[in-house]
Enzyme design. Structure first.
Site, mmCIF file in Angstrom:
data_model
loop_
_atom_site.group_PDB
_atom_site.id
_atom_site.type_symbol
_atom_site.label_atom_id
_atom_site.label_comp_id
_atom_site.label_asym_id
_atom_site.label_seq_id
_atom_site.Cartn_x
_atom_site.Cartn_y
_atom_site.Cartn_z
ATOM 1 N N PHE A 34 0.808 -1.214 0.000
ATOM 2 C CA PHE A 34 0.000 0.000 0.000
ATOM 3 C C PHE A 34 0.844 1.269 0.000
ATOM 4 C CE2 PHE A 34 0.684 -1.583 4.282
ATOM 5 C CZ PHE A 34 1.269 -0.490 4.913
ATOM 6 N N CYS A 35 2.048 1.201 0.552
ATOM 7 C CA CYS A 35 2.848 2.386 0.842
ATOM 8 C C CYS A 35 3.644 2.828 -0.383
ATOM 9 C CB CYS A 35 3.799 2.094 1.999
ATOM 10 S SG CYS A 35 4.980 3.416 2.340
ATOM 11 N N PRO A 36 3.493 4.082 -0.831
ATOM 12 C CA PRO A 36 4.246 4.513 -2.017
ATOM 13 C C PRO A 36 5.751 4.527 -1.796
ATOM 14 C CG PRO A 36 3.182 6.391 -0.964
ATOM 15 C CD PRO A 36 2.644 5.160 -0.294
#
Length: 322
Positions: A34-36
């Site tokens: 989920f984390c860019p």
């Protein structure tokens, strides 16, 4: 001996230091799809062909309360996430405490962990990207495309650093400054800056006429920009109230660039998990979305690559790498 962290919560050791040689199967990544910022590292590992040299585990996209990001209890509990294969931890915080039992900072991803010293090496995404970019080249097949790839080449470092100096605070972090603004005044200050930065990037592509942001070769800037833009229409626009425009409707050059990254750069699409992305943001921020309802759309998440797009790409393909 514990590897105590600095007061700001970041470990900043480098592969290649005497205590951290670039050895095969010595290091492990903890990431979230989920984390860019973790996504940058995942892409670098994938494009450099390091999957068999550096192992990786993936936390769930939600929930976050308690000990922070958590691992599924079984491999099938949350598709795309993994158990902690090193320690069978329930929470990512347990990994942090192995390096500092008194740690009081955030339990963020990505984390580069040394399996031999049982310590965190680094938890800053740009550092890890750049280490993976070159540190294991001697362990890759001689002359291979993966060995040749360099996302931070000497001839572009000055330009990459210059673009990073305004893209990072105004766009990569800017979406969060607008989205988590505590007052109308803060939101009104930060939201336009996001779109001004998109305008600047759109104009760069317009002026250069190149496949990638800084030319016809993929660079660190493209990876950093991709992990923000692939989330923009799908979740940032509505979740962070970034309603002044969308990538697909208002930025044709950036939209084509995004489509090219997603559909044509080998491995990029494989690292992009919209379930993790959308469920993380919609179910982990109760102050922004108290009922934790994950929105449908847009359909498709990334628009298809068209015949017209392919004609444009072929005109540039002779000079392009990836």
């Amino acid at each position: 001996m514990p590897n105590y962290s600095p007061t700001n919560g970041s470990w900043r050791h480098r592969l290649g230091e005497p205590d951290y040689p670039a050895e095969v199967n010595r290091y492990h990544l903890y990431v979230g799809l989920f984390c860019p910022f973790a996504h940058r590292v995942i892409i670098t590992r994938q494009l450099k062909g390091l999957e068999n040299l550096i192992s990786m585990d993936i936390v769930r996209g939600y929930p976050k309360e308690g000990g922070g990001w958590r691992f599924p209890s079984t491999p099938d509990e949350y598709p795309g996430a993994t158990i902690d294969h090193l320690f069978h931890s329930k929470f990512l915080s347990e990994v942090y405490f192995k390096s500092d039992p008194n740690y009081e900072g955030k339990y963020s991803v990505p984390v580069l962990f040394d399996k031999k010293r049982n310590q965190i090496v680094n938890n800053e995404s740009e550092d890890i990207m750049r280490m993976l970019n070159t540190a294991f080249n001697d362990h890759l097949p001689d002359g291979s495309e993966q060995q040749k790839l360099n996302f931070y080449p000497p001839e572009l470092q000055g330009k990459i650093d210059e673009v990073n100096s305004w893209m990072m605070p105004n766009l990569n972090e800017g979406v969060y400054k607008a989205g988590f603004a505590a007052t109308q005044e803060d939101y009104d200050k930060h939201c336009p800056v996001v779109f001004q930065t998109l305008d600047r990037l759109e104009n760069m592509l317009e002026d250069q006429g190149t496949i990638f942001i800084l030319g016809n070769n993929l660079s660190e800037v493209d990876i950093k920009l991709y992990t923000t833009l692939v989330r923009f229409d799908t979740i940032y626009q509505q979740h962070f109230k970034l309603m002044l425009g969308s990538i697909r409707h208002n930025y044709p050059k950036l939209n084509r660039w995004l489509k090219n990254m997603y559909w044509n750069v080998p491995g990029i699409k494989d690292t992009t998990n919209f379930k993790h992305i959308k469920e993380n943001y919609s179910k982990s921020h109760p102050d922004l979305n108290p009922k934790a309802i994950t929105p449908m759309g847009p359909v498709p998440e990334v628009e298809p690559w068209t015949e017209h797009d392919q004609v444009w790409r072929l005109e540039h393909a002779e000079q392009a790498k990836l």
